[in-house]
Write a protein that holds these residues in place. Sequence first.
Motif, PDB file in Angstrom:
ATOM      1  N   VAL A 147     -24.528 -28.141  20.921  1.00  0.00           N
ATOM      2  CA  VAL A 147     -25.078 -28.599  22.200  1.00  0.00           C
ATOM      3  C   VAL A 147     -26.560 -28.912  22.022  1.00  0.00           C
ATOM      4  O   VAL A 147     -27.251 -28.272  21.234  1.00  0.00           O
ATOM      5  CB  VAL A 147     -24.885 -27.557  23.323  1.00  0.00           C
ATOM      6  CG1 VAL A 147     -23.415 -27.343  23.635  1.00  0.00           C
ATOM      7  CG2 VAL A 147     -25.556 -26.231  22.981  1.00  0.00           C
ATOM      8  N   ARG A 148     -27.018 -29.887  22.769  1.00  0.00           N
ATOM      9  CA  ARG A 148     -28.438 -30.235  22.722  1.00  0.00           C
ATOM     10  C   ARG A 148     -29.222 -29.284  23.617  1.00  0.00           C
ATOM     11  O   ARG A 148     -28.822 -29.005  24.745  1.00  0.00           O
ATOM     12  CB  ARG A 148     -28.640 -31.689  23.160  1.00  0.00           C
ATOM     13  CG  ARG A 148     -30.076 -32.177  23.086  1.00  0.00           C
ATOM     14  CD  ARG A 148     -30.164 -33.659  23.395  1.00  0.00           C
ATOM     15  NE  ARG A 148     -29.628 -34.470  22.282  1.00  0.00           N
ATOM     16  CZ  ARG A 148     -28.447 -35.054  22.282  1.00  0.00           C
ATOM     17  NH1 ARG A 148     -27.625 -34.933  23.338  1.00  0.00           N
ATOM     18  NH2 ARG A 148     -28.034 -35.768  21.252  1.00  0.00           N
ATOM     19  N   ILE A 149     -30.348 -28.796  23.119  1.00  0.00           N
ATOM     20  CA  ILE A 149     -31.240 -27.970  23.937  1.00  0.00           C
ATOM     21  C   ILE A 149     -32.135 -28.916  24.739  1.00  0.00           C
ATOM     22  O   ILE A 149     -32.884 -29.707  24.152  1.00  0.00           O
ATOM     23  CB  ILE A 149     -32.096 -27.036  23.067  1.00  0.00           C
ATOM     24  CG1 ILE A 149     -31.203 -26.157  22.173  1.00  0.00           C
ATOM     25  CG2 ILE A 149     -32.997 -26.171  23.953  1.00  0.00           C
ATOM     26  CD1 ILE A 149     -30.207 -25.290  22.912  1.00  0.00           C
ATOM     27  N   PRO A 150     -32.055 -28.868  26.058  1.00  0.00           N
ATOM     28  CA  PRO A 150     -32.807 -29.846  26.855  1.00  0.00           C
ATOM     29  C   PRO A 150     -34.313 -29.612  26.792  1.00  0.00           C
ATOM     30  O   PRO A 150     -34.785 -28.491  26.552  1.00  0.00           O
ATOM     31  CB  PRO A 150     -32.275 -29.622  28.277  1.00  0.00           C
ATOM     32  CG  PRO A 150     -31.715 -28.247  28.282  1.00  0.00           C
ATOM     33  CD  PRO A 150     -31.239 -27.975  26.891  1.00  0.00           C
ATOM     34  N   ALA A 151     -35.051 -30.674  27.008  1.00  0.00           N
ATOM     35  CA  ALA A 151     -36.504 -30.572  27.099  1.00  0.00           C
ATOM     36  C   ALA A 151     -36.864 -29.628  28.238  1.00  0.00           C
ATOM     37  O   ALA A 151     -36.190 -29.589  29.268  1.00  0.00           O
ATOM     38  CB  ALA A 151     -37.106 -31.955  27.326  1.00  0.00           C
ATOM     39  N   GLY A 152     -37.911 -28.866  28.035  1.00  0.00           N
ATOM     40  CA  GLY A 152     -38.327 -27.919  29.054  1.00  0.00           C
ATOM     41  C   GLY A 152     -37.790 -26.527  28.851  1.00  0.00           C
ATOM     42  O   GLY A 152     -38.094 -25.621  29.639  1.00  0.00           O
ATOM     43  N   LEU A 153     -36.990 -26.328  27.794  1.00  0.00           N
ATOM     44  CA  LEU A 153     -36.422 -25.009  27.511  1.00  0.00           C
ATOM     45  C   LEU A 153     -36.847 -24.610  26.100  1.00  0.00           C
ATOM     46  O   LEU A 153     -36.466 -25.260  25.120  1.00  0.00           O
ATOM     47  CB  LEU A 153     -34.903 -25.055  27.625  1.00  0.00           C
ATOM     48  CG  LEU A 153     -34.138 -23.732  27.650  1.00  0.00           C
ATOM     49  CD1 LEU A 153     -34.613 -22.835  28.779  1.00  0.00           C
ATOM     50  CD2 LEU A 153     -32.643 -23.997  27.774  1.00  0.00           C
ATOM     51  N   ALA A 154     -37.651 -23.561  25.991  1.00  0.00           N
ATOM     52  CA  ALA A 154     -38.118 -23.106  24.689  1.00  0.00           C
ATOM     53  C   ALA A 154     -36.932 -22.648  23.847  1.00  0.00           C
ATOM     54  O   ALA A 154     -36.003 -22.026  24.373  1.00  0.00           O
ATOM     55  CB  ALA A 154     -39.120 -21.964  24.850  1.00  0.00           C
ATOM     56  N   PRO A 155     -36.925 -22.928  22.555  1.00  0.00           N
ATOM     57  CA  PRO A 155     -35.760 -22.587  21.729  1.00  0.00           C
ATOM     58  C   PRO A 155     -35.424 -21.105  21.724  1.00  0.00           C
ATOM     59  O   PRO A 155     -34.246 -20.739  21.749  1.00  0.00           O
ATOM     60  CB  PRO A 155     -36.137 -23.103  20.336  1.00  0.00           C
ATOM     61  CG  PRO A 155     -37.615 -23.317  20.366  1.00  0.00           C
ATOM     62  CD  PRO A 155     -37.955 -23.645  21.777  1.00  0.00           C
ATOM     63  N   GLU A 156     -36.426 -20.253  21.704  1.00  0.00           N
ATOM     64  CA  GLU A 156     -36.140 -18.814  21.713  1.00  0.00           C
ATOM     65  C   GLU A 156     -35.557 -18.366  23.050  1.00  0.00           C
ATOM     66  O   GLU A 156     -34.767 -17.426  23.115  1.00  0.00           O
ATOM     67  CB  GLU A 156     -37.391 -18.004  21.367  1.00  0.00           C
ATOM     68  CG  GLU A 156     -38.527 -18.073  22.371  1.00  0.00           C
ATOM     69  CD  GLU A 156     -39.481 -19.234  22.133  1.00  0.00           C
ATOM     70  OE1 GLU A 156     -40.634 -19.138  22.592  1.00  0.00           O
ATOM     71  OE2 GLU A 156     -39.074 -20.243  21.498  1.00  0.00           O
ATOM     72  N   GLN A 157     -35.920 -19.056  24.130  1.00  0.00           N
ATOM     73  CA  GLN A 157     -35.359 -18.751  25.441  1.00  0.00           C
ATOM     74  C   GLN A 157     -33.932 -19.274  25.562  1.00  0.00           C
ATOM     75  O   GLN A 157     -33.100 -18.702  26.262  1.00  0.00           O
ATOM     76  CB  GLN A 157     -36.225 -19.372  26.536  1.00  0.00           C
ATOM     77  CG  GLN A 157     -37.543 -18.672  26.774  1.00  0.00           C
ATOM     78  CD  GLN A 157     -37.356 -17.342  27.475  1.00  0.00           C
ATOM     79  OE1 GLN A 157     -36.312 -17.084  28.065  1.00  0.00           O
ATOM     80  NE2 GLN A 157     -38.363 -16.488  27.411  1.00  0.00           N
ATOM     81  N   ALA A 158     -33.653 -20.363  24.875  1.00  0.00           N
ATOM     82  CA  ALA A 158     -32.323 -20.970  24.966  1.00  0.00           C
ATOM     83  C   ALA A 158     -31.267 -20.122  24.280  1.00  0.00           C
ATOM     84  O   ALA A 158     -30.096 -20.126  24.688  1.00  0.00           O
ATOM     85  CB  ALA A 158     -32.351 -22.370  24.357  1.00  0.00           C
ATOM     86  N   ALA A 159     -31.646 -19.398  23.215  1.00  0.00           N
ATOM     87  CA  ALA A 159     -30.649 -18.695  22.401  1.00  0.00           C
ATOM     88  C   ALA A 159     -29.716 -17.799  23.227  1.00  0.00           C
ATOM     89  O   ALA A 159     -28.487 -17.919  23.119  1.00  0.00           O
ATOM     90  CB  ALA A 159     -31.338 -17.905  21.292  1.00  0.00           C
ATOM     91  N   PRO A 160     -30.220 -16.884  24.081  1.00  0.00           N
ATOM     92  CA  PRO A 160     -29.299 -16.022  24.829  1.00  0.00           C
ATOM     93  C   PRO A 160     -28.413 -16.763  25.823  1.00  0.00           C
ATOM     94  O   PRO A 160     -27.360 -16.254  26.217  1.00  0.00           O
ATOM     95  CB  PRO A 160     -30.242 -15.048  25.566  1.00  0.00           C
ATOM     96  CG  PRO A 160     -31.513 -15.084  24.785  1.00  0.00           C
ATOM     97  CD  PRO A 160     -31.622 -16.490  24.293  1.00  0.00           C
ATOM     98  N   LEU A 161     -28.811 -17.950  26.227  1.00  0.00           N
ATOM     99  CA  LEU A 161     -28.001 -18.713  27.183  1.00  0.00           C
ATOM    100  C   LEU A 161     -26.702 -19.194  26.557  1.00  0.00           C
ATOM    101  O   LEU A 161     -25.737 -19.468  27.269  1.00  0.00           O
ATOM    102  CB  LEU A 161     -28.802 -19.898  27.721  1.00  0.00           C
ATOM    103  CG  LEU A 161     -30.138 -19.565  28.400  1.00  0.00           C
ATOM    104  CD1 LEU A 161     -30.822 -20.841  28.864  1.00  0.00           C
ATOM    105  CD2 LEU A 161     -29.937 -18.607  29.562  1.00  0.00           C
ATOM    106  N   LEU A 162     -26.657 -19.290  25.228  1.00  0.00           N
ATOM    107  CA  LEU A 162     -25.473 -19.797  24.538  1.00  0.00           C
ATOM    108  C   LEU A 162     -24.321 -18.808  24.557  1.00  0.00           C
ATOM    109  O   LEU A 162     -23.182 -19.169  24.266  1.00  0.00           O
ATOM    110  CB  LEU A 162     -25.836 -20.142  23.094  1.00  0.00           C
ATOM    111  CG  LEU A 162     -26.933 -21.199  22.957  1.00  0.00           C
ATOM    112  CD1 LEU A 162     -27.397 -21.301  21.520  1.00  0.00           C
ATOM    113  CD2 LEU A 162     -26.438 -22.557  23.453  1.00  0.00           C
ATOM    114  N   CYS A 163     -24.605 -17.556  24.915  1.00  0.00           N
ATOM    115  CA  CYS A 163     -23.549 -16.550  25.106  1.00  0.00           C
ATOM    116  C   CYS A 163     -23.735 -15.881  26.455  1.00  0.00           C
ATOM    117  O   CYS A 163     -22.943 -16.072  27.363  1.00  0.00           O
ATOM    118  CB  CYS A 163     -23.555 -15.534  23.970  1.00  0.00           C
ATOM    119  SG  CYS A 163     -22.386 -14.167  24.184  1.00  0.00           S
ATOM    120  N   ALA A 164     -24.815 -15.114  26.606  1.00  0.00           N
ATOM    121  CA  ALA A 164     -25.027 -14.358  27.847  1.00  0.00           C
ATOM    122  C   ALA A 164     -25.096 -15.268  29.066  1.00  0.00           C
ATOM    123  O   ALA A 164     -24.495 -14.991  30.105  1.00  0.00           O
ATOM    124  CB  ALA A 164     -26.302 -13.517  27.729  1.00  0.00           C
TER     125      ALA A 164
END
Length: 364
Positions: A147-164
């Motif tokens: 999945v593409r991480i959208p602009a405006g979302l820091a990569p370290e912040q995006a990581a937990p969203l991929l499961c939690a």
Amino acid sequence: MGSLASEKTVVGWAARDDTGHLSPYSYTLRKTGPEDVVVKVMYCGICHTDIHQAKNHLGASNYPMVPGHEVVGEVVEVGPEVTKYRAGEVVGVGVIVGCCRECRPCKANVEQYCNKRIWSYNDVYTDGRPTQGGFSSTMVVDQKFVVRIPAGLAPEQAAPLLCAGVTVYSPLKHYGLMAPGLRGGILGLGGVGHMGVKVAKSMGHHVTVISSSWKKRAEAMDDLGADAYLNSTDSNGMAAAADSLDYIIDTVPVHHPLEPHLALLKMDGKLILMGVINQPLSFISPMVMLGRKSITGSFIGSIAETEEVLQFCVDKGLTSQIEVVKMGYVNQALERLERNDVRYRFVVDVAGSNIDDAPEQPAN
């Protein structure tokens, strides 16, 4: 990274046995296939399931095992038939990396329910190789499961969203529980639970956090913005809250009683199980019959729902609350997670840990 025809030797941190202790491990990735995306891992979240798998709590672990299924990284190479991604983009990889593409769930785009799903680690890929996860320098993943991480979302912040994050978003969407004004309960305030509070509040729900003590009351209400807090050992408080909730998202990953929480549901209320538990749960049937209540389960979310929740968090300004650590701290982080000593998700800074330079440690 080499040519499409070459295999790649990478380093990950692997468990070698059911102690769950992780150490550097070298292994070879498959050749980049026509629809494969090569991802240089930047960050990877730590999920409670990583403990279950590394320590063989479910009785199906294979070693050496490189955990990690909340992966964010940079695309460094793509196969010739990849159309969705190009080098330099920041992308995510979640819990599954393969499915049959022919069964009813796959055709309905809920591939997480495919009986032939392939886990991102502790599984076997179609070429017969073991899958290894995101506690590693590089992964090769079919574009369907990226999945593409959208602009405006820091990569370290995006990581937990991929499961939690998607784990709480998916059932709210599927069961029609996204309308504002609903009253929801979040049982358990960990990595999944804290995202449950944030997502439900952003949908306009009245949110009650349910825990087994008072110690998380301040953080639930003051830090996360919950509307109410219930201590499940407070019989008077639980009685006063009976028949008040439209749903409960049950994130607790250990054995616990269901009946006290079923009593909190309104007629037609839903108790949605999400914690991976290796012991039977029980209840007496009138607890559900007399209110036409449902006990159901939900498992992560689809690729489409993952894309949705990432954009939802950007649109709503939501972030996960994380503690970023280096790979050298991963064993301490797993120990702390096991005793619930994190607010609320560890994220490993893989790219900043220079794991390719770590000497491999022999198996015990």
